[in-house]
Design a protein around this motif. Structure first.
Motif, short mmCIF file in Angstrom:
data_model
loop_
_atom_site.label_atom_id
_atom_site.label_comp_id
_atom_site.label_asym_id
_atom_site.label_seq_id
_atom_site.Cartn_x
_atom_site.Cartn_y
_atom_site.Cartn_z
N LEU A 57 0.82 -1.20 0.00
CA LEU A 57 0.00 0.00 0.00
C LEU A 57 0.87 1.26 0.00
CD1 LEU A 57 -2.66 -1.08 2.63
CD2 LEU A 57 -2.72 -1.37 0.15
N VAL A 58 0.30 2.32 -0.55
CA VAL A 58 0.99 3.60 -0.64
C VAL A 58 0.06 4.67 -0.09
CG1 VAL A 58 2.02 5.30 -2.20
CG2 VAL A 58 2.29 2.86 -2.67
N LEU A 59 0.60 5.62 0.67
CA LEU A 59 -0.20 6.76 1.10
C LEU A 59 0.67 7.99 1.14
CD1 LEU A 59 -0.98 6.80 4.95
CD2 LEU A 59 1.08 5.86 3.92
N VAL A 60 0.03 9.14 1.17
CA VAL A 60 0.78 10.38 1.29
C VAL A 60 1.54 10.35 2.61
CG1 VAL A 60 0.58 12.88 1.46
CG2 VAL A 60 -0.92 11.63 -0.08
N ARG A 61 2.79 10.75 2.56
CA ARG A 61 3.63 10.67 3.76
C ARG A 61 3.01 11.47 4.90
NH1 ARG A 61 8.97 9.41 4.74
NH2 ARG A 61 9.36 9.17 2.51
N ASP A 62 2.92 10.83 6.05
CA ASP A 62 2.39 11.49 7.24
C ASP A 62 3.28 11.15 8.42
OD1 ASP A 62 0.76 11.90 9.71
OD2 ASP A 62 -0.76 12.52 8.27
N ALA A 63 3.83 12.15 9.06
CA ALA A 63 4.82 11.93 10.11
C ALA A 63 4.23 11.28 11.35
CB ALA A 63 5.47 13.26 10.49
N ASP A 64 2.90 11.27 11.48
CA ASP A 64 2.28 10.72 12.69
C ASP A 64 1.83 9.27 12.53
OD1 ASP A 64 2.45 13.07 14.29
OD2 ASP A 64 0.77 13.93 13.16
N ILE A 65 1.77 8.77 11.31
CA ILE A 65 1.28 7.40 11.09
C ILE A 65 2.48 6.46 10.98
CG2 ILE A 65 -0.04 5.88 9.60
CD1 ILE A 65 -1.72 8.28 8.83
N ALA A 66 2.61 5.59 11.96
CA ALA A 66 3.73 4.65 12.00
C ALA A 66 3.26 3.26 11.58
CB ALA A 66 4.32 4.60 13.40
N LEU A 67 4.15 2.53 10.94
CA LEU A 67 3.90 1.14 10.56
C LEU A 67 4.57 0.26 11.61
CD1 LEU A 67 2.80 -1.00 8.70
CD2 LEU A 67 4.70 -0.60 7.15
N LEU A 68 3.77 -0.27 12.53
CA LEU A 68 4.33 -1.06 13.62
C LEU A 68 4.83 -2.41 13.13
CD1 LEU A 68 1.80 -0.40 16.54
CD2 LEU A 68 3.84 0.90 15.88
#
Length: 351
Positions: A57-68
């Motif tokens: 998956l791809v999304l607009v970069r967001d500094a608050d959303i982490a991939l655990l």
């Protein structure tokens, strides 16, 4: 899967050769699994169906959303990915998430042996997605280009399929064109010359996408799966032993010995081994905030006697057909190509 229409595309020559070989091959081969460092590269162009890269998956970069965590499972007939995200902000985040489908370049693929898993539908890889266990229905955006020029509206106006590899639909649509319209589309570079092979010369770029809310302070589980578009080729010992092939597909000395044993058991005079390549774009995960907390790769070769070579150090065998590689605080760098080898074409998905 190879497209069965002989005489329409030059790739059909390989499909015919494979079909003729089916009756002459042994059903079983010895067991061996290979694992080493992968260097990205395409399958052989001279006699293969090119694999099509897809990934996650791809999304607009967001500094608050982490991939655990990301759990990736790769097999010949299915790729499945489970993600766990966390929104570290104090408020919900609404983000558009996308799954890009592999680009379909008609200028090369129309005349290849490649067939799509689901040629009769827009969702040609059978993509599915769930969020916290509930299935969602993402939107599909399809756009067609000739070079940099968008030709979507032109194709729709003439009722031509946007996907050049929907061959049956394409054949019917082209047959329904008036002679004047067909000549105009040939002059515009969209169709090949009337006395040449059938095909379409534009490129399809398509993606699934949806708007996703990431709630604050809790995990969000997103899973998706699809059928990979594999590449196939026939392998002889001379090419397998070459530095380029060994580097491309990570064949060490033990792996090369395994290929040799496969080749020696073949009953055909040329001793060719059947190979399939499954690609996966790992580096799409770079658009999450920071690194991946835990990354797990599981490769399933399907049959114990099939050989598999993929690129990771420290791989653990977890079952008769499965291998696992894990990393923490992982920053994806190299994309993945998994090579499957067998003396039985059915074992690597050649039909």
């Amino acid at each position: 899967m190879f497209h069965p229409s002989a005489g329409r595309r030059r790739g059909a020559v390989l499909a015919q050769a494979l079909a003729q070989a089916l009756a002459r091959i042994p059903a079983q081969v010895p067991a061996l699994a290979l694992a080493a460092l992968l260097v990205t590269g395409p399958a052989r162009a001279n006699d293969s169906a090119a694999e099509l890269d897809a990934g996650g998956l791809v999304l607009v970069r967001d500094a608050d959303i982490a991939l655990l965590s990301e759990d990736l499972r790769v097999g010949l007939d299915r790729i499945a990915v489970d993600y766990v995200f966390r929104n570290r902000a104090a408020e919900p985040k609404r983000v558009r998430v996308a799954f890009p489908l592999p680009a379909i370049d008609g200028a090369t693929l129309s005349f290849s042996a490649l067939s799509l898993p689901f040629e009769d539908r827009a969702n040609f890889v059978g993509f599915t997605v769930t969020v916290d266990g509930a299935e969602i229905r993402p939107e599909l955006e399809e756009r067609a280009y000739l070079g940099e020029r968008e030709v979507t509206d032109t194709l729709k106006r003439h009722r031509l399929p946007l996907n050049p590899l929907r061959r049956d639909d394409m054949e019917k649509a082209v047959a329904a064109l008036s002679p004047e319209t067909r000549r105009a589309l040939i002059a515009d570079g969209l169709l090949p010359e009337a006395d040449g092979p059938d095909g379409a010369l534009w490129r399809l770029d398509a993606k699934f996408h949806w708007e996703q809310v990431f709630p604050p302070g809790r995990d969000l589980a997103v899973s998706h799966a699809y059928v990979p578009v594999k590449g196939f080729h026939l392998l002889d010992m001379r090419e397998a032993a070459g530095r380029e092939y060994r580097t491309r597909y990570c064949l060490d000395d033990a792996g090369l010995r395994g290929v040799k044993r496969l080749s020696e058991r073949m009953k055909t005079p040329d001793k060719l081994v059947y190979a399939a390549v499954v690609p996966y774009i790992v580096t799409t995960a770079k658009n999450w905030a920071g690194r991946i907390g835990r990354f797990t790769l599981t490769v399933d070769k399907g049959r114990p006697e099939t050989l598999v070579s993929f690129c990771r150090k420290g791989v653990t065998k977890t079952g008769p057909t499965t291998f696992r590689w894990e990393a923490n605080d992982y920053a994806p760098d190299d994309d993945l190509r998994v090579l499957f080898l067998s003396g039985d074409p059915a074992a690597v998905g050649i039909k």
